[in-house]
Design a protein around this motif. Structure first.
Motif, PDB file in Angstrom:
ATOM      1  N   TYR A 165      35.022 -40.657  -4.250  1.00  0.00           N
ATOM      2  CA  TYR A 165      34.148 -39.634  -4.830  1.00  0.00           C
ATOM      3  C   TYR A 165      34.772 -39.049  -6.091  1.00  0.00           C
ATOM      4  N   SER A 166      36.059 -38.717  -6.040  1.00  0.00           N
ATOM      5  CA  SER A 166      36.701 -38.054  -7.180  1.00  0.00           C
ATOM      6  C   SER A 166      36.781 -38.963  -8.398  1.00  0.00           C
ATOM      7  N   SER A 167      36.822 -40.290  -8.183  1.00  0.00           N
ATOM      8  CA  SER A 167      36.888 -41.216  -9.317  1.00  0.00           C
ATOM      9  C   SER A 167      35.627 -41.151 -10.173  1.00  0.00           C
ATOM     10  N   GLY A 168      34.535 -40.671  -9.597  1.00  0.00           N
ATOM     11  CA  GLY A 168      33.289 -40.546 -10.343  1.00  0.00           C
ATOM     12  C   GLY A 168      33.058 -39.169 -10.936  1.00  0.00           C
ATOM     13  N   LEU A 169      34.000 -38.265 -10.740  1.00  0.00           N
ATOM     14  CA  LEU A 169      33.852 -36.906 -11.269  1.00  0.00           C
ATOM     15  C   LEU A 169      34.335 -36.856 -12.713  1.00  0.00           C
ATOM     16  N   LYS A 170      33.417 -36.841 -13.622  1.00  0.00           N
ATOM     17  CA  LYS A 170      33.747 -36.759 -15.045  1.00  0.00           C
ATOM     18  C   LYS A 170      33.508 -35.321 -15.518  1.00  0.00           C
ATOM     19  N   ASN A 171      34.280 -34.912 -16.506  1.00  0.00           N
ATOM     20  CA  ASN A 171      34.156 -33.571 -17.098  1.00  0.00           C
ATOM     21  C   ASN A 171      34.442 -32.461 -16.093  1.00  0.00           C
ATOM     22  N   TYR A 172      35.259 -32.767 -15.099  1.00  0.00           N
ATOM     23  CA  TYR A 172      35.712 -31.760 -14.136  1.00  0.00           C
ATOM     24  C   TYR A 172      37.231 -31.830 -14.015  1.00  0.00           C
ATOM     25  N   GLN A 173      37.817 -30.694 -13.698  1.00  0.00           N
ATOM     26  CA  GLN A 173      39.234 -30.667 -13.329  1.00  0.00           C
ATOM     27  C   GLN A 173      39.302 -30.747 -11.807  1.00  0.00           C
ATOM     28  N   VAL A 174      39.855 -31.818 -11.277  1.00  0.00           N
ATOM     29  CA  VAL A 174      39.840 -32.082  -9.842  1.00  0.00           C
ATOM     30  C   VAL A 174      41.151 -31.631  -9.201  1.00  0.00           C
ATOM     31  N   HIS A 175      41.032 -30.883  -8.118  1.00  0.00           N
ATOM     32  CA  HIS A 175      42.179 -30.439  -7.327  1.00  0.00           C
ATOM     33  C   HIS A 175      42.015 -31.050  -5.928  1.00  0.00           C
ATOM     34  N   GLN A 176      42.766 -32.103  -5.656  1.00  0.00           N
ATOM     35  CA  GLN A 176      42.611 -32.887  -4.435  1.00  0.00           C
ATOM     36  C   GLN A 176      43.726 -32.511  -3.458  1.00  0.00           C
ATOM     37  N   VAL A 177      43.342 -31.988  -2.300  1.00  0.00           N
ATOM     38  CA  VAL A 177      44.275 -31.326  -1.384  1.00  0.00           C
ATOM     39  C   VAL A 177      44.657 -32.232  -0.214  1.00  0.00           C
ATOM     40  N   TYR A 197      47.041 -20.407  -4.330  1.00  0.00           N
ATOM     41  CA  TYR A 197      47.007 -21.421  -5.389  1.00  0.00           C
ATOM     42  C   TYR A 197      45.875 -21.146  -6.373  1.00  0.00           C
ATOM     43  N   ILE A 198      44.710 -20.834  -5.849  1.00  0.00           N
ATOM     44  CA  ILE A 198      43.549 -20.561  -6.708  1.00  0.00           C
ATOM     45  C   ILE A 198      43.823 -19.351  -7.606  1.00  0.00           C
ATOM     46  N   LYS A 199      44.457 -18.337  -7.057  1.00  0.00           N
ATOM     47  CA  LYS A 199      44.797 -17.150  -7.848  1.00  0.00           C
ATOM     48  C   LYS A 199      45.873 -17.477  -8.889  1.00  0.00           C
ATOM     49  N   LYS A 200      46.885 -18.212  -8.465  1.00  0.00           N
ATOM     50  CA  LYS A 200      47.982 -18.551  -9.374  1.00  0.00           C
ATOM     51  C   LYS A 200      47.495 -19.413 -10.529  1.00  0.00           C
ATOM     52  N   GLU A 201      46.611 -20.372 -10.228  1.00  0.00           N
ATOM     53  CA  GLU A 201      46.060 -21.247 -11.263  1.00  0.00           C
ATOM     54  C   GLU A 201      44.942 -20.566 -12.057  1.00  0.00           C
ATOM     55  N   ASP A 202      44.557 -19.386 -11.591  1.00  0.00           N
ATOM     56  CA  ASP A 202      43.473 -18.603 -12.203  1.00  0.00           C
ATOM     57  C   ASP A 202      42.197 -19.440 -12.326  1.00  0.00           C
ATOM     58  N   LEU A 203      41.834 -20.093 -11.220  1.00  0.00           N
ATOM     59  CA  LEU A 203      40.635 -20.926 -11.205  1.00  0.00           C
ATOM     60  C   LEU A 203      39.393 -20.058 -11.113  1.00  0.00           C
ATOM     61  N   LYS A 204      38.450 -20.308 -12.000  1.00  0.00           N
ATOM     62  CA  LYS A 204      37.184 -19.585 -12.012  1.00  0.00           C
ATOM     63  C   LYS A 204      36.048 -20.595 -12.082  1.00  0.00           C
ATOM     64  N   ASN A 205      34.845 -20.158 -11.701  1.00  0.00           N
ATOM     65  CA  ASN A 205      33.713 -21.087 -11.618  1.00  0.00           C
ATOM     66  C   ASN A 205      34.090 -22.287 -10.736  1.00  0.00           C
ATOM     67  N   PHE A 254      63.520 -21.420   0.329  1.00  0.00           N
ATOM     68  CA  PHE A 254      62.963 -22.272  -0.719  1.00  0.00           C
ATOM     69  C   PHE A 254      62.817 -23.719  -0.283  1.00  0.00           C
ATOM     70  N   SER A 255      63.482 -24.108   0.834  1.00  0.00           N
ATOM     71  CA  SER A 255      63.393 -25.486   1.293  1.00  0.00           C
ATOM     72  C   SER A 255      62.334 -25.680   2.368  1.00  0.00           C
ATOM     73  N   GLN A 256      61.620 -24.614   2.741  1.00  0.00           N
ATOM     74  CA  GLN A 256      60.567 -24.727   3.747  1.00  0.00           C
ATOM     75  C   GLN A 256      59.445 -25.625   3.228  1.00  0.00           C
ATOM     76  N   PRO A 257      58.922 -26.504   4.072  1.00  0.00           N
ATOM     77  CA  PRO A 257      57.803 -27.350   3.637  1.00  0.00           C
ATOM     78  C   PRO A 257      56.613 -26.497   3.213  1.00  0.00           C
ATOM     79  N   LYS A 258      55.875 -26.984   2.241  1.00  0.00           N
ATOM     80  CA  LYS A 258      54.706 -26.262   1.754  1.00  0.00           C
ATOM     81  C   LYS A 258      53.493 -26.585   2.630  1.00  0.00           C
ATOM     82  N   PRO A 259      52.607 -25.615   2.842  1.00  0.00           N
ATOM     83  CA  PRO A 259      51.429 -25.852   3.673  1.00  0.00           C
ATOM     84  C   PRO A 259      50.465 -26.876   3.082  1.00  0.00           C
ATOM     85  N   VAL A 260      50.390 -26.950   1.759  1.00  0.00           N
ATOM     86  CA  VAL A 260      49.460 -27.890   1.120  1.00  0.00           C
ATOM     87  C   VAL A 260      50.145 -28.610  -0.037  1.00  0.00           C
TER      88      VAL A 260
END
Length: 277
Positions: A51-63, A89-97, A18-24
């Motif tokens: 770029y992300s500061s101008g993204l309105k009406n989106y949920q931003v995932h910045q890696v 992560y995408i599966k866990k968050e159930d990200l679609k579209n 559980f203490s291993q560093p995460k890849p992202v």
């Protein structure tokens, strides 16, 4: 006594796992259709801040990636761990579209994610990335010939900070037209874990995603830099992405590798038009 010893060993293994560093590391903000922003090699997620500061009406995932952005390093194979962690992560968050935007190596990760999760990804933007960088950087060399333990890598690992800073400055100056932006890129790369920087690049050179392109059926926007010249860039992109069924290739008029710095207005407008379709 034996039972107590086994319990201690099991606890130690559990703590270690559980203490291993995460890849992202992923910063999530906003609401709406999800957009995942993937930086290039050596860069933090902050490369996308403007770029992300101008993204309105989106949920931003910045890696950001392990070993960069002052995040703890992970063991090799490094790139594969990033890819698998992002897919999980995408599966866990159930990200679609999902709208994927990747610069350089981030474009490779976006390509693999889109190929692996076709039912979840609706938009794919590749910013100055090639599915087989080896063909351009080390022509005639096979993936099997590229190993972690080689004279070039060993020299890189042994460099002192002064020599490394000189090397990084040369790289960064060739990747943006703006001296101030070059200084920022240099700072990011100097913060990188050295082994991740050296071995991670070897993993990128070994990569060939050209067959993966056949699995992507959505329209893909590919943005290229005009450096060294538009004709060369477009010919290279056409050849490397020949297996991509539905693509739009557009080349900046005045940019090196970091298009989000050199030609941000053009890039932002190109992506906005593509998202709107």
């Amino acid at each position: 006594m034996k039972r107590l010893f086994c319990s201690i060993v099991l606890l130690a293994i559990t703590i270690t796992l559980f203490s291993q560093p995460k890849p992202v590391s992923i910063e999530k903000k906003g609401s709406g259709a999800p957009v995942m922003l993937l930086p290039g090699f050596g860069c933090p997620g902050a490369v996308w801040n403007e770029y992300s500061s101008g993204l309105k009406n989106y949920q931003v995932h910045q890696v950001s990636y392990a070993g960069f952005n002052q995040l703890p390093a992970i063991d090799t194979p490094w790139y594969k761990s990033l890819r698998d962690a992002l897919i999980d992560y995408i599966k866990k968050e159930d990200l679609k579209n999902l709208h994927l935007i990747g610069h350089s190596m981030g474009g490779n990760l976006a390509t693999e994610i889109a190929a692996s999760l076709p039912d979840r990804v609706s938009k794919l933007v590749i910013v100055d990335a090639l599915p087989c960088m080896r063909e351009i950087m080390t022509p005639g060399m096979s993936a099997s010939q590229l190993t972690y333990d080689n004279p070039y890598n060993n020299q890189m690992l042994a460099m002192d900070q002064q020599a490394m800073a000189k090397y990084v400055k040369m790289m960064a100056d060739n990747m943006t037209l703006e001296p101030a932006r070059s200084a920022t890129i240099q700072e990011w790369m100097m913060q990188a874990d050295r082994k991740t920087f050296v071995y991670g690049y070897t993993e990128l050179l070994k990569m060939d995603l050209r067959d993966e392109l056949k699995k992507i059926n959505i329209p893909v926007l590919i943005l290229g830099a005009s450096f060294p010249d538009r004709k060369t860039t477009e010919a290279t992109f056409q050849a490397q992405y020949v297996n991509l069924p539905d693509k739009m290739i557009s080349i900046s008029n005045n940019s090196k590798h970091f298009i989000m710095f050199d030609d941000a207005g053009w890039m932002n407008n190109s992506i906005s038009q593509y998202f709107a379709k």
